[in-house]
Scaffold this motif. Structure first.
Motif, PDB file in Angstrom:
ATOM      1  N   ILE A 121       0.723  -1.003  -0.038  1.00 40.11           N
ATOM      2  CA  ILE A 121      -0.007  -0.080  -0.124  1.00 40.11           C
ATOM      3  C   ILE A 121       0.689   1.246   0.005  1.00 40.11           C
ATOM      4  O   ILE A 121       0.503   2.158  -0.630  1.00 40.11           O
ATOM      5  N   ILE A 122       2.015   1.210   0.852  1.00 37.30           N
ATOM      6  CA  ILE A 122       2.852   2.224   0.514  1.00 37.30           C
ATOM      7  C   ILE A 122       4.284   1.693   0.321  1.00 37.30           C
ATOM      8  O   ILE A 122       4.849   0.565   0.677  1.00 37.30           O
ATOM      9  N   ARG A 123       4.819   2.312  -0.590  1.00 42.52           N
ATOM     10  CA  ARG A 123       6.362   2.101  -1.020  1.00 42.52           C
ATOM     11  C   ARG A 123       6.917   3.467  -1.485  1.00 42.52           C
ATOM     12  O   ARG A 123       6.250   4.424  -1.930  1.00 42.52           O
ATOM     13  N   THR A 124       8.101   3.521  -0.909  1.00 41.89           N
ATOM     14  CA  THR A 124       8.988   4.700  -1.093  1.00 41.89           C
ATOM     15  C   THR A 124      10.228   4.334  -1.902  1.00 41.89           C
ATOM     16  O   THR A 124      10.708   3.316  -1.695  1.00 41.89           O
ATOM     17  N   GLU A 125      10.814   5.321  -2.790  1.00 40.95           N
ATOM     18  CA  GLU A 125      12.031   5.129  -3.209  1.00 40.95           C
ATOM     19  C   GLU A 125      13.180   6.155  -2.902  1.00 40.95           C
ATOM     20  O   GLU A 125      12.858   7.331  -3.284  1.00 40.95           O
ATOM     21  N   ASN A 126      14.133   6.036  -2.266  1.00 44.29           N
ATOM     22  CA  ASN A 126      15.223   6.844  -1.654  1.00 44.29           C
ATOM     23  C   ASN A 126      14.651   8.303  -1.346  1.00 44.29           C
ATOM     24  O   ASN A 126      14.983   9.438  -1.632  1.00 44.29           O
ATOM     25  N   GLN A 177      17.195   8.918   2.045  1.00 43.19           N
ATOM     26  CA  GLN A 177      16.933   7.837   1.157  1.00 43.19           C
ATOM     27  C   GLN A 177      16.394   6.404   1.588  1.00 43.19           C
ATOM     28  O   GLN A 177      16.944   5.567   1.583  1.00 43.19           O
ATOM     29  N   ILE A 178      15.097   6.629   2.195  1.00 38.04           N
ATOM     30  CA  ILE A 178      14.505   5.648   2.834  1.00 38.04           C
ATOM     31  C   ILE A 178      13.634   4.757   1.768  1.00 38.04           C
ATOM     32  O   ILE A 178      12.941   5.529   0.944  1.00 38.04           O
ATOM     33  N   SER A 228      12.671  16.385  -0.126  1.00 37.02           N
ATOM     34  CA  SER A 228      13.529  16.926  -1.076  1.00 37.02           C
ATOM     35  C   SER A 228      14.181  16.192  -2.178  1.00 37.02           C
ATOM     36  O   SER A 228      14.470  16.745  -3.180  1.00 37.02           O
ATOM     37  N   ASP A 229      13.652  14.789  -2.074  1.00 39.39           N
ATOM     38  CA  ASP A 229      14.143  14.059  -2.947  1.00 39.39           C
ATOM     39  C   ASP A 229      13.417  12.594  -2.959  1.00 39.39           C
ATOM     40  O   ASP A 229      12.770  12.355  -1.665  1.00 39.39           O
ATOM     41  N   GLY A 230      13.325  11.841  -3.916  1.00 43.62           N
ATOM     42  CA  GLY A 230      12.751  10.498  -3.803  1.00 43.62           C
ATOM     43  C   GLY A 230      11.387  10.377  -4.234  1.00 43.62           C
ATOM     44  O   GLY A 230      10.629  11.402  -4.748  1.00 43.62           O
ATOM     45  N   LYS A 231      10.945   9.015  -4.400  1.00 38.39           N
ATOM     46  CA  LYS A 231       9.435   8.966  -4.768  1.00 38.39           C
ATOM     47  C   LYS A 231       8.536   8.084  -3.822  1.00 38.39           C
ATOM     48  O   LYS A 231       9.087   7.365  -2.851  1.00 38.39           O
ATOM     49  N   ILE A 232       7.248   8.652  -3.823  1.00 46.17           N
ATOM     50  CA  ILE A 232       6.133   8.086  -2.860  1.00 46.17           C
ATOM     51  C   ILE A 232       5.147   7.292  -3.605  1.00 46.17           C
ATOM     52  O   ILE A 232       4.818   8.075  -4.713  1.00 46.17           O
ATOM     53  N   PHE A 233       4.882   5.970  -3.587  1.00 45.40           N
ATOM     54  CA  PHE A 233       3.845   5.556  -4.224  1.00 45.40           C
ATOM     55  C   PHE A 233       2.807   4.985  -3.096  1.00 45.40           C
ATOM     56  O   PHE A 233       3.066   4.397  -2.103  1.00 45.40           O
ATOM     57  N   LEU A 234       1.391   5.476  -3.430  1.00 44.74           N
ATOM     58  CA  LEU A 234       0.333   4.931  -2.515  1.00 44.74           C
ATOM     59  C   LEU A 234      -0.410   4.176  -3.501  1.00 44.74           C
ATOM     60  O   LEU A 234      -1.004   4.892  -4.256  1.00 44.74           O
TER      61      LEU A 234
END
Length: 307
Positions: free
Chosen positions: A5-10, A23-24, A58-64
């Protein structure tokens, strides 16, 4: 569908050059309870605020819900409930009046939405009391009522046990388990109450100084935790010499003025006990245990156990 349901990239957040979240890569599976553990200031709340578009990354991606977001709009807001830091309500209104305002703002609700939400958190008998008259624990429970009253698919809860008494903690834990197990609600929770997390979470992530150190299934963690024998003795220094010189044991630690933990040759504890007694070392107690969640957490982040 990835199943998360939640995924993050950096995912990263900097404040004036200081890195708060570094960068989590989070993976919160659908229909599970994921607990994010970390010291105060480790980055837990900042990470949650970014997921809720309260703070811009500040950076990275969020997927919901398997979609990349740059913020979450009204469509996703109906799918998410949250508590971030201290719940805020109108001090001069009752609990029911506060929730009625939220229900009207959200625009889609059942006639009994407010009553059901107050009942779920055991505030139905306190609904006429003004918010300013609520205790800290009651305020926290009202925050949970606001988060769940529209029956979201995803709950993001920052320290939801804060201020609750033992009965309130137990009731909240059981309710969250019920939401997850019976309704399939995905719950992303931060907490410093590690014993509660061990009874609640399916998956844990450990964050320290903005970095995600590990994500692991809690059952896998239980399998990996080290088994040990703990001796309570009259003289730990003399006992340590017996372990090293007579049994060749080096994998042990002194955990108190009269206690030590033995991580190898645990099944030889009877012989070890006999040797202690022969050397004039009184043995008050022997326990065989597995490491606690606190021990595992402390081993990863170091220092004291304040999260």
């Amino acid at each position: 569908m990835s199943g998360n349901i939640i995924r993050t990239e950096n995912l990263t957040k900097k404040y004036n050059g200081r890195i708060a979240v570094d960068q989590i890569n989070l993976h919160v599976p659908k229909g599970k309870i994921y607990a994010l553990l970390g010291r105060n200031g480790a980055g837990k709340t900042t990470a949650m605020k970014m997921l809720l578009n309260l703070v811009r990354p500040s950076d990275g991606k969020i997927f919901l819900f398997d979609e990349e977001i740059s913020g979450y709009g009204k469509r996703n807001s109906f799918r998410i409930g949250s508590i971030i830091e201290a719940p805020a309500f109108y001090e001069n209104l009752t609990a029911g009046e506060n929730l009625e305002i939220l229900a009207r703002l959200r625009g889609r609700h059942r006639k009994d939405t407010v009553d059901r939400a107050l009942g779920a958190v055991h505030l139905d008998k306190e609904h006429k009391k003004l918010f300013r008259e609520y205790s800290l624990g009651m305020k926290q429970r009202l925050g949970l009522a606001a988060a769940i009253m529209h029956e979201p698919e995803l709950l993001i809860l920052d320290e939801p046990m804060n201020g609750l008494d033992p009965i309130g903690i137990c009731e909240t834990r059981n309710y969250l388990l019920q939401l997850c197990r019976e309704k399939g609600t995905t719950i992303f929770i931060s907490s410093h109450v590690l014993d509660e997390i061990s009874q609640l979470a399916d998956v844990i992530g450990i964050i320290n100084k903005g970095k995600l150190l590990e994500e692991t299934d809690l059952q896998e963690l239980y399998r990996r935790r080290r088994r040990y024998a703990e001796f309570e003795v009259s003289d730990v220094n003399k006992a340590a010499l017996v372990l090293e010189n007579r049994f060749g044991i080096l994998d042990y630690e002194v955990t108190g003025p009269n206690s030590l933990r033995l991580y190898e040759k645990i099944d030889s504890r009877g012989d070890i006990n006999s040797s202690f007694v022969k050397e004039g070392i009184a043995v008050a107690k022997i326990n065989v245990e597995k490491g606690k969640l606190e021990d595992y957490f402390t081993g990863l982040v170091g220092g004291d156990r304040d999260v």
